[in-house]
Write an enzyme that holds these catalytic residues in place. Structure first.
Site, PDB file in Angstrom:
ATOM      1  NE  ARG A  70     -16.078  24.133  72.339  1.00  0.00           N
ATOM      2  CZ  ARG A  70     -15.348  23.974  73.433  1.00  0.00           C
ATOM      3  NH1 ARG A  70     -14.741  25.026  73.985  1.00  0.00           N
ATOM      4  NH2 ARG A  70     -15.215  22.776  73.987  1.00  0.00           N
ATOM      5  CD  GLU A  88     -10.764  27.613  68.441  1.00  0.00           C
ATOM      6  OE1 GLU A  88     -10.206  26.599  68.924  1.00  0.00           O
ATOM      7  OE2 GLU A  88     -11.447  28.381  69.118  1.00  0.00           O
ATOM      8  CG  HIS A 126      -9.430  27.547  72.417  1.00  0.00           C
ATOM      9  ND1 HIS A 126     -10.325  26.827  71.677  1.00  0.00           N
ATOM     10  CD2 HIS A 126      -9.886  27.475  73.700  1.00  0.00           C
ATOM     11  CE1 HIS A 126     -11.273  26.331  72.458  1.00  0.00           C
ATOM     12  NE2 HIS A 126     -11.025  26.699  73.699  1.00  0.00           N
TER      13      HIS A 126
END
Length: 309
Positions: free
Chosen positions: A228, A257, A275
């Site tokens: 993360r 994000e 991601h």
């Protein structure tokens, strides 16, 4: 008995198809007035399929029994409220271990050998004027893993095959693992050439990779984050990369994000990824199947496959 469940965002097509075959599915994200819809229909909902569930939504679903989350991380679910309300929570671990481990190794090789930059070097015709230069390799280097869980172990196994020395930091030393344990992250970073971040997100790990840890990794060190974005002090990371006080970074995750710090775009010691850790057809289908299987188990009165609350 007809069971009504709620989605608050789109899921994989194969997962939505499987849900629709067994349950009455309501898609809150397709409603013009979500609050009004919840006020009228919330009491009929017994399950939530997906992630990102906070206390406000739970309060609007008084008969919610289970949140079946899509993903291994559940830091975007208010698990404390869920536990207080006796709402079960599941996630989708294990089925994505290999995919994330593969991407981690790919990011590391890409950064060490500047593979994305090499692609652009050739496409832009620069090779005609001479070679790119010499870079690094993984062989013989020490990699420190922050978070030696299921995925961390898969990463470690692959990196051993790359002839790297593996060490790790975690809350406690693990039995029966052939890697050196560090009880201080800063010390591990100082002794490592690479730092791989694969610990869970949440308040307990926020900015655990601090400026001090990044400075300990140093101008010859490389950071890889596939966990993360919140685990890393992002402003410090950008500053140190820009000033060449950190050797490089391969990043699959970011704090906000899909927004990425623009300063990273101009750096040649960075590899960026949107991601993509579990983003394969094979893995995402397996994650969706596990989400549905947890719901099926719950409503059949059977033990859950992967409970977290």
């Amino acid at each position: 008995m007809t069971i009504e469940i709620l989605q608050t965002g789109p899921l994989l097509a194969s997962c939505e198809k499987a849900l629709a075959e067994k349950y009455i599915v309501h898609k809150l994200h397709e409603q013009a007035d979500r609050n009004a819809w919840l006020k009228v229909n919330g009491a009929r909902i017994r399950a939530h399929a997906g992630s990102g569930v906070q206390a406000k939504l739970m309060n609007a679903l008084p008969n919610l029994e289970i949140i079946s989350s899509f993903g291994v991380g559940y830091d975007n679910i208010d698990t404390a409220t869920a536990k207080a309300k006796n709402i079960r929570v599941t996630n989708t671990p294990d089925v994505l271990n290999d995919a994330v481990a593969e991407l981690t190794v790919g990011l590391m090789i890409s950064l060490a050998r500047r593979i994305p930059q090499g692609d652009q070097f050739v496409r832009n015709g620069h090779w005609l004027n001479g070679g790119m230069g010499l870079f690094s390799e993984l062989t013989g280097k020490t990699v420190g893993i922050l978070g030696l869980g299921r995925i961390g172990k898969e990463i470690a196994c692959r990196l051993q095959a790359m002839k790297m020395r593996v060490v790790y930091y975690g809350r406690s030393k693990q039995d029966n693992v052939p890697y050196t344990f560090y009880d201080k992250l800063e010390d591990m970073a100082r002794d490592s050439d690479w730092l791989v971040v694969i610990a869970p997100g949440g308040k307990s790990t926020e900015s655990i990779v601090s400026r001090a840890v990044l400075e300990a990794l140093g101008p010859q060190g490389y950071l890889v984050n596939v966990a993360r974005g919140t685990l890393v002090d992002e402003p410090a990371l950008v500053e140190l990369l820009t000033n060449k006080k950190l050797g490089g970074a391969a990043l699959d995750v970011f704090v906000e994000e899909p927004k990425v710090p623009e300063a990273l775009f101009a750096l040649d010691n960075v590899v960026l990824s949107p991601h993509q850790g579990s983003a394969t057809h094979q893995t995402r289908d397996a994650m969706g199947a596990l989400l549905v299987a947890n719901l099926d188990r719950h409503f059949a009165g059977e033990p859950l496959i992967s409970p977290v609350v």
